[in-house]
Design an enzyme around this catalytic site. Structure first.
Site, PDB file in Angstrom:
ATOM      1  N   GLU A 105      -1.996 -11.888  15.914  1.00 27.25           N
ATOM      2  CA  GLU A 105      -2.996 -10.974  16.495  1.00 27.25           C
ATOM      3  C   GLU A 105      -3.509 -11.527  17.823  1.00 27.25           C
ATOM      4  OE1 GLU A 105      -7.533 -10.868  16.403  1.00 27.25           O
ATOM      5  OE2 GLU A 105      -6.823 -10.693  14.329  1.00 27.25           O
ATOM      6  N   HIS A 106      -3.814 -12.815  17.855  1.00 24.12           N
ATOM      7  CA  HIS A 106      -4.291 -13.438  19.094  1.00 24.12           C
ATOM      8  C   HIS A 106      -3.217 -13.401  20.179  1.00 24.12           C
ATOM      9  CE1 HIS A 106      -8.207 -15.740  18.469  1.00 24.12           C
ATOM     10  NE2 HIS A 106      -8.066 -15.030  17.365  1.00 24.12           N
ATOM     11  N   HIS A 109      -3.054 -13.752  11.633  1.00 29.86           N
ATOM     12  CA  HIS A 109      -4.171 -13.836  12.577  1.00 29.86           C
ATOM     13  C   HIS A 109      -3.722 -14.456  13.897  1.00 29.86           C
ATOM     14  CE1 HIS A 109      -7.761 -15.974  14.248  1.00 29.86           C
ATOM     15  NE2 HIS A 109      -8.317 -14.790  14.034  1.00 29.86           N
ATOM     16  N   GLU A 127     -12.279 -21.585  16.274  1.00 30.28           N
ATOM     17  CA  GLU A 127     -12.766 -20.467  15.452  1.00 30.28           C
ATOM     18  C   GLU A 127     -12.918 -20.888  13.991  1.00 30.28           C
ATOM     19  OE1 GLU A 127     -11.160 -16.036  14.093  1.00 30.28           O
ATOM     20  OE2 GLU A 127     -10.479 -16.886  16.008  1.00 30.28           O
TER      21      GLU A 127
END
Length: 427
Positions: free
Chosen positions: A69-70, A66, A142
């Site tokens: 991905e960012h 993840h 998040e």
């Protein structure tokens, strides 16, 4: 159109090619679509926390996929979202348990500009310590926000109660301590291993153009000869231990019940796709308020149930069912439903037909929407099957298969979270 013929038509509209570098291209024609959906799927998800190499294994912090991905939204100091917006395309990205996805919708004549931009960003990333520090703050926020979502909390808490060591027990973004532990070397190792053409699949959905007409000319395509489908299996569960229970609030006034079950192969069946579809069918029978089964059981036992849902998490490394029931009798529903099936076996075929029709109709309905159609195409790719294969599995499910699932409901290792009326209202 006959349902079987519809699934055959989906296969006929699907073209699978490979680039000379090994990237897989799945083209699904969708004549009525105005826009084209493009998704690049990378075979690297939240479960991938161990990199294997001849020199030895490298353990990665949870949340690495993840985090990448960012980071990959930034390329040469620019944000990809802004670049895509300038081309009239909306770019999004998401990380699942099994993979990372970069998705956008675009007019067909823009794909030859937008696809190269995305592939260049995915294949030629330069790591920037300042950007890593920035994204650590973003992702920490998040994770904190996700913890405020009670449904997410219960989902991961149940899996943690069932299998604490499973990556499935961790939110895809990781834990705050994981994000703090990530360093540039972890990210570079993961990126170099995962972001290779042979670990990527590019989906192109929409329109009736040939595949070559939508792709940039430098991507030379070829068929892969003599491809043999890989049969993915799920292992049997370990013997069930004592069930675990968590009570939030007053146990005498239960309003919500969240139940997690550890599931796997059933007698005579360990095929992953088959069991995914079987549990989908069973969930539609048992956990839909408008199903004939639920209508019968509610009338028979005067059950006060206001909400039912089921979510399956099934992959090669293990399976979990997350069940939710709400109402005065929520805590008793699974036991009552399992008992009722064993007492009314003569009705299983009727219930089963409802579940099969519900699932096939959902796939047919979803195929009218490009985004939903992608999800089914991605499932076919993940399980290395065709749409017709899915139809046959659904069609061939029988009463004994359903009873095996009911046995699993009764005998599987369980974790239960009871939420009292006061706690539920407070949420």
């Amino acid at each position: 159109m006959e349902k079987k013929a519809f699934f055959q038509q989906l296969d006929e509209r699907t073209d699978i090619r490979y680039t000379d570098s090994g990237m897989k291209i799945i083209r699904l024609k969708f004549p009525r679509a105005h826009l084209r959906l493009c998704n690049v799927k990378i075979d690297f998800g939240s479960r991938d926390v161990c990199l294997q190499a001849e020199s030895g294994d490298t353990l990665l912090p949870y949340g690495t996929a993840h985090f990448l991905e960012h980071l990959l939204f930034w390329h040469n100091g620019r944000n990809l979202y802004t670049d895509f917006f300038a081309h009239g395309a909306l770019l999004n990205a998401f990380t699942t348990y099994t993979d990372t996805n970069f998705m956008f919708t675009s007019l067909p004549d823009r794909l030859r500009q937008t696809i190269p931009i995305l592939l260049d960003a995915l294949w030629n990333h330069s790591f920037d310590k300042k950007m890593i520090t920035q994204e650590k703050a973003v992702i920490t926020s998040e994770i904190q926000t996700a913890h405020l979502n009670h449904q997410l909390y219960y989902h991961y808490q149940l899996i943690s109660m069932l299998s604490p060591a499973s990556p499935a027990a961790v939110f895809p973004a990781g834990r705050i301590e994981d994000i703090e532990a990530l360093d540039i070397r972890d990210l570079q190792k993961a990126y170099n291993a995962a972001y290779q053409p042979q670990r990527m699949t590019l989906f192109l959905i929409g329109g009736s153009e040939d595949t070559e007409a939508l792709l940039p000319p430098h991507l030379r395509l070829e068929k892969r000869p003599n491809h043999k489908a890989e049969r993915k299996i799920i292992s049997a569960c370990p013997p069930p231990a004592l069930s675990q229970k968590m009570v939030l609030g007053n146990e005498e006034r239960i309003e919500d019940t969240w139940t997690g079950l550890q599931v796997g192969a059933i007698p005579g069946q360990n095929n992953l796709l088959t069991l995914k579809l079987y549990w989908d069918i069973a969930s539609r029978i048992l956990f839909q308020l408008d199903s004939p089964f639920f209508q019968e059981i509610q009338q028979t036992y005067r059950l006060e149930i206001d909400c039912l849902s089921a979510e399956a998490h099934m992959y090669e490394d293990g399976g979990f069912l997350i069940l939710h029931s709400q109402g005065a009798h929520s805590s008793a529903y699974i036991d009552v439903a399992s008992y009722y099936v064993t007492q009314q076996k003569q009705q299983i075929e009727t219930w089963l037909q409802y579940g099969k029709d519900s699932l096939t109709d959902a796939i047919i309905y979803d195929s009218d929407y490009v985004r939903k159609c992608f999800e089914w195409a991605a499932e076919c790719d993940r399980c290395d099957c065709t749409f017709l294969d899915m139809y046959r599995i659904i069609h061939d499910m029988n009463s004994q298969d359903f009873l095996s699932l009911i046995d699993a409901l009764a005998s599987s290792k369980k974790a239960v979270i009871h939420v009292s009326q006061k706690e539920a209202i407070g949420q």
